[in-house]
Design a protein around this motif. Sequence first.
Motif, PDB file in Angstrom:
ATOM      1  N   GLU A 188      42.270 -11.087 -41.198  1.00  0.00           N
ATOM      2  CA  GLU A 188      41.647 -12.379 -41.453  1.00  0.00           C
ATOM      3  C   GLU A 188      40.522 -12.162 -42.463  1.00  0.00           C
ATOM      4  OE1 GLU A 188      42.164 -15.073 -37.438  1.00  0.00           O
ATOM      5  OE2 GLU A 188      40.425 -13.744 -37.570  1.00  0.00           O
ATOM      6  N   VAL A 189      40.456 -13.043 -43.466  1.00  0.00           N
ATOM      7  CA  VAL A 189      39.457 -12.883 -44.521  1.00  0.00           C
ATOM      8  C   VAL A 189      38.670 -14.179 -44.683  1.00  0.00           C
ATOM      9  CG1 VAL A 189      39.061 -12.450 -46.979  1.00  0.00           C
ATOM     10  CG2 VAL A 189      40.811 -11.144 -45.742  1.00  0.00           C
ATOM     11  N   LEU A 190      37.365 -14.048 -44.625  1.00  0.00           N
ATOM     12  CA  LEU A 190      36.442 -15.163 -44.855  1.00  0.00           C
ATOM     13  C   LEU A 190      35.781 -14.967 -46.218  1.00  0.00           C
ATOM     14  CD1 LEU A 190      34.632 -17.609 -44.014  1.00  0.00           C
ATOM     15  CD2 LEU A 190      33.104 -15.927 -42.942  1.00  0.00           C
ATOM     16  N   ALA A 191      35.883 -15.958 -47.083  1.00  0.00           N
ATOM     17  CA  ALA A 191      35.172 -15.939 -48.361  1.00  0.00           C
ATOM     18  C   ALA A 191      33.859 -16.692 -48.195  1.00  0.00           C
ATOM     19  CB  ALA A 191      36.013 -16.581 -49.453  1.00  0.00           C
ATOM     20  N   VAL A 192      32.778 -16.093 -48.649  1.00  0.00           N
ATOM     21  CA  VAL A 192      31.456 -16.723 -48.588  1.00  0.00           C
ATOM     22  C   VAL A 192      31.013 -17.003 -50.020  1.00  0.00           C
ATOM     23  CG1 VAL A 192      29.059 -16.453 -47.869  1.00  0.00           C
ATOM     24  CG2 VAL A 192      30.903 -15.562 -46.434  1.00  0.00           C
ATOM     25  N   LEU A 193      30.796 -18.280 -50.339  1.00  0.00           N
ATOM     26  CA  LEU A 193      30.391 -18.693 -51.677  1.00  0.00           C
ATOM     27  C   LEU A 193      29.094 -19.493 -51.566  1.00  0.00           C
ATOM     28  CD1 LEU A 193      33.634 -18.296 -51.855  1.00  0.00           C
ATOM     29  CD2 LEU A 193      33.421 -19.644 -53.947  1.00  0.00           C
ATOM     30  N   PRO A 194      27.942 -18.824 -51.654  1.00  0.00           N
ATOM     31  CA  PRO A 194      26.662 -19.507 -51.476  1.00  0.00           C
ATOM     32  C   PRO A 194      26.117 -20.165 -52.736  1.00  0.00           C
ATOM     33  CG  PRO A 194      26.302 -17.158 -51.670  1.00  0.00           C
ATOM     34  CD  PRO A 194      27.792 -17.362 -51.753  1.00  0.00           C
ATOM     35  N   GLY A 195      26.894 -20.191 -53.821  1.00  0.00           N
ATOM     36  CA  GLY A 195      26.456 -20.888 -55.017  1.00  0.00           C
ATOM     37  C   GLY A 195      26.248 -19.953 -56.185  1.00  0.00           C
ATOM     38  N   ALA A 210      24.325 -14.892 -42.126  1.00  0.00           N
ATOM     39  CA  ALA A 210      24.074 -14.855 -40.681  1.00  0.00           C
ATOM     40  C   ALA A 210      25.217 -15.525 -39.924  1.00  0.00           C
ATOM     41  CB  ALA A 210      22.743 -15.537 -40.366  1.00  0.00           C
ATOM     42  N   ALA A 211      25.744 -16.629 -40.492  1.00  0.00           N
ATOM     43  CA  ALA A 211      26.904 -17.287 -39.877  1.00  0.00           C
ATOM     44  C   ALA A 211      28.125 -16.386 -39.931  1.00  0.00           C
ATOM     45  CB  ALA A 211      27.184 -18.609 -40.582  1.00  0.00           C
ATOM     46  N   ALA A 212      28.345 -15.728 -41.073  1.00  0.00           N
ATOM     47  CA  ALA A 212      29.497 -14.834 -41.211  1.00  0.00           C
ATOM     48  C   ALA A 212      29.408 -13.674 -40.236  1.00  0.00           C
ATOM     49  CB  ALA A 212      29.582 -14.325 -42.648  1.00  0.00           C
ATOM     50  N   ALA A 213      28.196 -13.170 -40.000  1.00  0.00           N
ATOM     51  CA  ALA A 213      28.024 -12.075 -39.041  1.00  0.00           C
ATOM     52  C   ALA A 213      28.425 -12.519 -37.644  1.00  0.00           C
ATOM     53  CB  ALA A 213      26.576 -11.590 -39.060  1.00  0.00           C
ATOM     54  N   ARG A 214      28.086 -13.753 -37.284  1.00  0.00           N
ATOM     55  CA  ARG A 214      28.495 -14.281 -35.967  1.00  0.00           C
ATOM     56  C   ARG A 214      30.017 -14.380 -35.865  1.00  0.00           C
ATOM     57  NH1 ARG A 214      24.694 -17.329 -32.878  1.00  0.00           N
ATOM     58  NH2 ARG A 214      22.571 -17.034 -33.643  1.00  0.00           N
ATOM     59  N   VAL A 215      30.643 -14.860 -36.925  1.00  0.00           N
ATOM     60  CA  VAL A 215      32.104 -14.980 -36.906  1.00  0.00           C
ATOM     61  C   VAL A 215      32.750 -13.598 -36.810  1.00  0.00           C
ATOM     62  CG1 VAL A 215      34.127 -15.788 -38.189  1.00  0.00           C
ATOM     63  CG2 VAL A 215      32.030 -17.145 -38.197  1.00  0.00           C
ATOM     64  N   GLY A 221      37.587  -7.206 -36.923  1.00  0.00           N
ATOM     65  CA  GLY A 221      38.519  -6.956 -38.012  1.00  0.00           C
ATOM     66  C   GLY A 221      38.435  -7.960 -39.141  1.00  0.00           C
ATOM     67  N   LEU A 222      37.619  -9.001 -38.969  1.00  0.00           N
ATOM     68  CA  LEU A 222      37.457  -9.996 -40.024  1.00  0.00           C
ATOM     69  C   LEU A 222      36.889  -9.349 -41.287  1.00  0.00           C
ATOM     70  CD1 LEU A 222      37.353 -13.250 -40.558  1.00  0.00           C
ATOM     71  CD2 LEU A 222      34.887 -12.911 -40.286  1.00  0.00           C
ATOM     72  N   GLY A 223      37.480  -9.644 -42.426  1.00  0.00           N
ATOM     73  CA  GLY A 223      36.926  -9.217 -43.703  1.00  0.00           C
ATOM     74  C   GLY A 223      36.085 -10.320 -44.307  1.00  0.00           C
ATOM     75  N   VAL A 224      34.948  -9.970 -44.865  1.00  0.00           N
ATOM     76  CA  VAL A 224      34.065 -10.943 -45.509  1.00  0.00           C
ATOM     77  C   VAL A 224      33.891 -10.528 -46.965  1.00  0.00           C
ATOM     78  CG1 VAL A 224      31.816 -12.080 -45.483  1.00  0.00           C
ATOM     79  CG2 VAL A 224      32.857 -11.330 -43.323  1.00  0.00           C
ATOM     80  N   VAL A 225      34.185 -11.442 -47.882  1.00  0.00           N
ATOM     81  CA  VAL A 225      34.116 -11.115 -49.309  1.00  0.00           C
ATOM     82  C   VAL A 225      33.330 -12.204 -50.037  1.00  0.00           C
ATOM     83  CG1 VAL A 225      36.363 -12.201 -49.760  1.00  0.00           C
ATOM     84  CG2 VAL A 225      35.462 -10.500 -51.356  1.00  0.00           C
ATOM     85  N   VAL A 226      32.512 -11.779 -50.994  1.00  0.00           N
ATOM     86  CA  VAL A 226      31.650 -12.685 -51.753  1.00  0.00           C
ATOM     87  C   VAL A 226      31.877 -12.471 -53.245  1.00  0.00           C
ATOM     88  CG1 VAL A 226      29.268 -13.408 -52.221  1.00  0.00           C
ATOM     89  CG2 VAL A 226      29.888 -12.563 -49.957  1.00  0.00           C
ATOM     90  N   PRO A 227      32.211 -13.527 -53.994  1.00  0.00           N
ATOM     91  CA  PRO A 227      32.240 -13.412 -55.449  1.00  0.00           C
ATOM     92  C   PRO A 227      30.848 -13.728 -55.986  1.00  0.00           C
ATOM     93  CG  PRO A 227      33.158 -15.519 -54.793  1.00  0.00           C
ATOM     94  CD  PRO A 227      32.707 -14.836 -53.526  1.00  0.00           C
TER      95      PRO A 227
END
Length: 378
Positions: A188-195, A210-215, A221-227
């Motif tokens: 599972e992959v969550l993309a974080v785009l804060p602007g 902080a929200a992504a850390a909770r998820v 196993g969740l992947g978190v990626v930021v462009p």
Amino acid sequence: MSLCAALVAGEVSGDLLAGLLLGGMKQRWPELRSWGIGGPHMAAQGFRADWPYEKLAVRGYVEVLRHYREIVGIRRALKARLLAQRPDLFIGVDAPDFNLDLEADLRAQGVKTVHFVCPSVWAWRAGRMAKIRRSVDHMLCLFPFEPALLQAEGIAGTFVGHPLAGVIPQQPDRAAARRRLGLAEDAEVLAVLPGSRSSEIRYLAEVFFAAAARVARARPGLGVVVPAVPRLRAEIEAAARRAGLAEGLKIVEGRSHEVLAACDLTLIASGTATLEAALFKRPMVIAYRMNAISWQIMRRQALQPWVGLPNILLREMAVPELLQHEASPERLARALLDWLDAPDRMAAVQTKFDALHHALRRDTPQLAADAIQQVLQA
């Protein structure tokens, strides 16, 4: 025919749109010369940037006030240069607070003006119609309902489709995007785009992480990626460390389209990127925070119950919007987990986004060039 066009794009999304527009214009006018304010996508089309778009990438009333003197100085210098060199055409790309006043001055002096991206008069600040009528010979509209609204106010406009709908594939290749980014195909992959603005990173990044850390704690196993915009990478990394998400976070520079293609869902700042996420058929949670005074002013001028472009275009709250004090790590995490826990709900919103994609897909470069040619011949 040789054509000289001056353009102003004031942020990342405007640079992308203007780059696509310039590509179409070069096909119509191969000897096109273009200059003004812009970024790398425009430069790739031979555009000469006398100022970088980052100088204008400020959002919110209070934030603009902090940079007011510099922005006014740039507009004054650019206006003088435009009137001295007198291009065949001026095209303001979004950035209405900067461009509409400049366009009004140029039009009064006989310079033909086109504005690309209709200001959101249907969402807030309807009083802008009078300024648009003074400023713009022709409006290039991204959304099909806009020309009729403008025509009722005596403003010429053409629906040219949204160029991103032609660039983003109707069926994104998630597996290929994950291979290019080095992400596990079955995770599972969550993309974080804060602007893409410094002010957005300041108000949103730490809360988003902080929200992504909770998820991530709830979904091992969740992947978190930021462009990340390259110039903001250090700020983004610092925010991630403060939020306790330094480990397991993948930051890539640019490549936002690959990230959206690769992810399962995204936590995303309100703005053009939310439409990009919808065109990639990705469920999302839209959030925004800004200076409290700016928020109060904008909230009073809102005309619709939605702020996210996907919801505005679908005319429903298809994806959650958590704004200002509601955009807490706890509530953002809960909204993200609600998506992950409901695959049928995710599939249903993807079907809606697919229909939206079809509605916005047009030959934007050709339609825009046709409209520009009519302006030049008038």
